[in-house]
Enzyme design. Sequence first.
Site, PDB file in Angstrom:
ATOM      1  N   LYS A 150      64.596  28.814  34.927  1.00 48.17           N
ATOM      2  CA  LYS A 150      63.127  28.257  35.056  1.00 48.17           C
ATOM      3  C   LYS A 150      62.653  28.588  36.486  1.00 48.17           C
ATOM      4  O   LYS A 150      63.132  28.434  37.379  1.00 48.17           O
ATOM      5  CB  LYS A 150      63.301  26.625  35.011  1.00 48.17           C
ATOM      6  CG  LYS A 150      63.612  26.050  33.731  1.00 48.17           C
ATOM      7  CD  LYS A 150      62.569  26.301  32.469  1.00 48.17           C
ATOM      8  CE  LYS A 150      62.742  25.564  31.522  1.00 48.17           C
ATOM      9  NZ  LYS A 150      61.800  25.701  30.364  1.00 48.17           N
ATOM     10  N   LYS A 204      59.332  25.790  18.237  1.00 44.97           N
ATOM     11  CA  LYS A 204      59.909  24.300  18.768  1.00 44.97           C
ATOM     12  C   LYS A 204      59.405  23.191  17.641  1.00 44.97           C
ATOM     13  O   LYS A 204      58.214  23.340  17.155  1.00 44.97           O
ATOM     14  CB  LYS A 204      59.386  23.911  19.995  1.00 44.97           C
ATOM     15  CG  LYS A 204      60.069  24.644  21.199  1.00 44.97           C
ATOM     16  CD  LYS A 204      59.529  24.346  22.524  1.00 44.97           C
ATOM     17  CE  LYS A 204      60.330  25.016  23.659  1.00 44.97           C
ATOM     18  NZ  LYS A 204      59.969  24.651  24.707  1.00 44.97           N
TER      19      LYS A 204
END
Length: 369
Positions: free
Chosen positions: A163, A267
């Site tokens: 990240k 998602k």
Amino acid sequence: MKITAIHLYAIRLPLHVPFVISYHSYHDIPSVIVKIETDEGIVGYGEGVADEHVTGETWESTFYILKNTIAPLLIGANPMNIEKLHEMMNATIYGAPTAKAAIDIACFDIIGKKLGQPVYQFIGGRYHDEFPITHVLSIAEPEQMAEEAASMVKKGYRSFKIKVGTNVHKDVERIKAVRERVGDDIAIRVDVNQGWKNSATTLVALRSLRPFNIDWVEQPVVADDIDAMAYIKSKTDIPMMIDEGLRGPREMRQIIQKNAADKVNIKLMKCGGIYPAVKLAHQAELAGIECQIGSMVESSVASSAGFHVAFSKKIVTSVELTGPLKFSKDIGNLHYDIPYIRLTEKPGLGVDVNEDILDELTVFQDVVR
């Protein structure tokens, strides 16, 4: 079969350590659990984990949309009529994919239990036997991220998602530190979560990343700028993945038309559940775009739903559904064979929900009959 009651639980899932990405730091994960009862005594569980930075929904809005708008509409409906249920929900409220996903997942759980089959069996059948699990590294100091990666390699992990999305030069330091620590044989993916904002900043970063053998870079620019993704893709040989920029079929069509991505991250919380996710995978397959099934850091309930989609589709080549591994307490028992995930043949989602833990984690609740 008819839906007789829909129970709603607004819960907060405790994390082992804070989860830090470019736009937010999470100390726990707010989630809405749906429990649907039927007149045949079959019960299904679903989940909605909202992200206001991605779909514009919140924990509270998801709960009250379910309570006041969607749940009353579905009492008396047949949970097996998935397409019709989605049509009813879409005709009643625009958007709200997280709320719709919670219902969709619970209905698929019911269908599987009714048929005595795992969900993947009736959305394409099982294609994959297993998926490697990718460990996600939250944003931290370069040395801290490198140390965590090294410790995870010792546990068997062979891939990492790093990240980033802050200052470009600091982000490059983070990636370099991890690569140097884990060596060249470990897969590294970089997730910017929109943090580099535009194509100019992203291209600066990509030039610095070329020596580090990156599998792909995910969503470097703001979500709605599909043109920027297309431009970046034309200027680099590092594969590009779209995440926040893909919600439903309209965005997928634009991504395909503009040749804006090598890969897409589907998602369930962005598209509305299992049924819409399968449709997106089919769209991507027509265009030859590989898919990942990801999550909003979800419990065993929604994570297992994502895995059922992934295991049934050839075009899905990676997964990132590691929420249950991040929680110090979970409501379900989805099992990981680190560093792999292998689904069972249990009917429905294949997850047993611990009602005692569900009650313990519940902040507020309601029921619609």
